[in-house]
Design a protein around this motif. Structure first.
Motif, PDB file in Angstrom:
ATOM      1  N   SER A 149     -14.996-102.651   4.695  1.00 12.63           N
ATOM      2  CA  SER A 149     -14.887-101.451   5.518  1.00 12.63           C
ATOM      3  C   SER A 149     -14.260-100.371   4.658  1.00 12.63           C
ATOM      4  N   PHE A 150     -14.819 -99.165   4.736  1.00 15.39           N
ATOM      5  CA  PHE A 150     -14.353 -98.001   3.978  1.00 15.39           C
ATOM      6  C   PHE A 150     -13.743 -97.006   4.953  1.00 15.39           C
ATOM      7  N   LEU A 151     -12.494 -96.634   4.738  1.00 17.64           N
ATOM      8  CA  LEU A 151     -11.839 -95.616   5.562  1.00 17.64           C
ATOM      9  C   LEU A 151     -12.142 -94.246   4.984  1.00 17.64           C
ATOM     10  N   VAL A 152     -12.705 -93.345   5.782  1.00 22.42           N
ATOM     11  CA  VAL A 152     -13.185 -92.064   5.271  1.00 22.42           C
ATOM     12  C   VAL A 152     -12.050 -91.104   4.960  1.00 22.42           C
ATOM     13  N   GLY A 159      -9.712 -87.891   4.946  1.00 23.87           N
ATOM     14  CA  GLY A 159      -9.139 -87.246   6.124  1.00 23.87           C
ATOM     15  C   GLY A 159      -8.416 -88.251   6.990  1.00 23.87           C
ATOM     16  N   GLN A 160      -8.745 -89.540   6.817  1.00 22.34           N
ATOM     17  CA  GLN A 160      -8.099 -90.604   7.567  1.00 22.34           C
ATOM     18  C   GLN A 160      -7.249 -91.483   6.635  1.00 22.34           C
ATOM     19  N   ARG A 161      -7.521 -91.404   5.343  1.00 24.13           N
ATOM     20  CA  ARG A 161      -6.850 -92.283   4.397  1.00 24.13           C
ATOM     21  C   ARG A 161      -5.423 -91.845   4.091  1.00 24.13           C
ATOM     22  N   ASP A 162      -4.568 -92.835   3.829  1.00 24.68           N
ATOM     23  CA  ASP A 162      -3.259 -92.562   3.265  1.00 24.68           C
ATOM     24  C   ASP A 162      -3.481 -92.342   1.771  1.00 24.68           C
ATOM     25  N   HIS A 163      -3.313 -91.093   1.319  1.00 21.45           N
ATOM     26  CA  HIS A 163      -3.663 -90.757  -0.055  1.00 21.45           C
ATOM     27  C   HIS A 163      -2.644 -91.241  -1.072  1.00 21.45           C
ATOM     28  N   GLN A 164      -1.536 -91.801  -0.605  1.00 24.32           N
ATOM     29  CA  GLN A 164      -0.514 -92.293  -1.530  1.00 24.32           C
ATOM     30  C   GLN A 164      -0.154 -91.236  -2.573  1.00 24.32           C
ATOM     31  N   GLY A 165       0.033 -90.011  -2.094  1.00 23.33           N
ATOM     32  CA  GLY A 165       0.495 -88.958  -2.982  1.00 23.33           C
ATOM     33  C   GLY A 165      -0.594 -88.219  -3.718  1.00 23.33           C
ATOM     34  N   ASN A 166      -1.856 -88.585  -3.575  1.00 18.40           N
ATOM     35  CA  ASN A 166      -2.887 -87.835  -4.285  1.00 18.40           C
ATOM     36  C   ASN A 166      -3.486 -86.771  -3.377  1.00 18.40           C
ATOM     37  N   GLU A 167      -4.440 -86.015  -3.901  1.00 19.34           N
ATOM     38  CA  GLU A 167      -4.969 -84.854  -3.180  1.00 19.34           C
ATOM     39  C   GLU A 167      -6.218 -85.162  -2.366  1.00 19.34           C
ATOM     40  N   GLY A 168      -6.569 -86.423  -2.233  1.00 19.50           N
ATOM     41  CA  GLY A 168      -7.680 -86.786  -1.373  1.00 19.50           C
ATOM     42  C   GLY A 168      -8.943 -87.139  -2.138  1.00 19.50           C
ATOM     43  N   TYR A 169     -10.023 -87.409  -1.385  1.00 23.39           N
ATOM     44  CA  TYR A 169     -11.288 -87.858  -1.959  1.00 23.39           C
ATOM     45  C   TYR A 169     -12.437 -87.060  -1.353  1.00 23.39           C
ATOM     46  N   ASN A 170     -13.563 -86.998  -2.092  1.00 25.67           N
ATOM     47  CA  ASN A 170     -14.765 -86.330  -1.608  1.00 25.67           C
ATOM     48  C   ASN A 170     -15.727 -87.366  -1.043  1.00 25.67           C
ATOM     49  N   ASP A 171     -15.683 -87.576   0.256  1.00 30.07           N
ATOM     50  CA  ASP A 171     -16.587 -88.526   0.908  1.00 30.07           C
ATOM     51  C   ASP A 171     -17.683 -87.770   1.636  1.00 30.07           C
TER      52      ASP A 171
END
Length: 326
Positions: A17-20, A22-34
């Motif tokens: 399962s992949f969490l999209v 905007g919902q993920r805990d980025h652990q201090g990073n700036e996010g992902y492009n999903d």
């Protein structure tokens, strides 16, 4: 332009399962492009990043429901990517598990040391980035598999992970019951090629938003899955929420007065060319006899569970009204 290398599959496909974004805990990073219906981005700081392979089953999820299911067609590995990582500025802490607060000030709060602050410490780290592509056989779920049901399919109770392993057989059985028909794994000869560039810019909305899904349709999807009540399993793109009684007259969205119908069946139903008897059988107008595919539906049972919350009283009234003009 970022060069990419396709990662080979393994002998026995697994399920994830992949969490999209905007919902993920980025652990201090700036996010992902999903891009929800097409690709999923992650990197070497994410748990299970080396376990995901071509051919694996994936369920893309939000924090509370499954959005869709597919199989990974290609998986690009992008070494040497740079990533900003933000840390708690408190001396002796430096953790990444802090949260940004919407209204409170200071903006951030570190759950590890309990400190609140306005500006984290930012550092640049080198990671291997990955992009999993799966758009070719994407099947929207639109929440018919709720979060608690998806949780029961996870192998481990690691709720903080953005990539979690699922029981593959149980997952396939669950979506099969919901009317979702996932195609077999794509052979290597038909795997699609993708631009050698990380996705960015404009992102697609979730399938639910694209289809104009409202609360009524969502409730019917939860109740019946991706199944047309007349013809059976169908892609979400052609399933519509139908009212037994015209909404323009009663202005009520009631689950017990609604059915999911394929778009063409919905049109026939609204135009009184197709009706459902009190015995939950499909009846078609004499005007459709010349159309073999529709005529063959006459007398077939409704594709809903025996305990479905369907108002038989409203159904009977509608049936008598419609068939009186045939």
């Amino acid at each position: 332009m970022v060069s990419s290398v396709s990662i080979a599959g393994h002998g026995h496909p697994r399920a994830w399962s992949f969490l999209v974004a905007g919902q993920r805990d980025h652990q201090g990073n700036e996010g992902y492009n999903d891009v929800v219906e097409d690709s999923y981005s992650f990197d070497s700081t994410v748990s299970n990043h080396r376990q995901v392979r071509i051919g694996d089953l994936v369920v893309v999820r939000s924090s509370h429901e499954a959005l869709g299911i597919s199989r990974i067609e290609t998986l690009d590995e992008l070494p040497g990517a740079r990533k900003a990582r933000r840390r708690c500025p408190t001396p002796g802490c430096g953790r990444t598990s802090f949260k940004e607060r919407a209204t409170k000030r200071p903006r951030f709060h570190c759950s590890d040391c309990g400190t609140a602050f306005d500006s984290p410490v930012t550092e640049q780290i080198t990671v291997t980035a990955y992009v999993a592509h799966y758009g070719g056989c994407w099947q929207a779920l639109e929440g018919c598999l709720a979060g608690e049901h998806l949780e029961a399919l996870c192998k481990k109770n690691s709720k903080q992970q953005s990539i979690r392993e699922l029981w593959q057989d149980r997952t396939l059985e669950a979506v099969e019951r919901l009317g979702v028909r996932l195609p077999p794994q794509l052979p290597p000869t038909v795997r699609r090629r993708h631009p050698e560039e990380l996705p960015g810019g404009r992102r697609r909305r979730e399938a639910a938003a694209r289809n104009g899904q409202d609360t009524f349709r969502k409730a019917l999807v939860r109740e019946y899955g991706m199944i047309c009540a007349v013809t059976g399993p169908a892609p979400s793109e052609v399933l519509q929420a139908a009212h037994l009684r015209p909404f323009a007259v009663h202005e009520r969205h009631r689950v017990d007065e609604g059915l999911l119908l394929r778009s063409d069946i919905h049109s026939l139903f609204d135009r009184h060319l197709l009706a459902i008897s009190p015995e939950l059988e499909v009846h078609v107008s004499p005007g459709l006899v010349g159309y073999e595919r529709y005529a063959s539906l006459h007398g077939s049972p409704l594709r809903i569970p025996e305990n479905a919350p369907l108002s038989r009283t409203v159904l009977e009234d509608l049936y008598e009204e419609v068939t009186a003009s045939w």
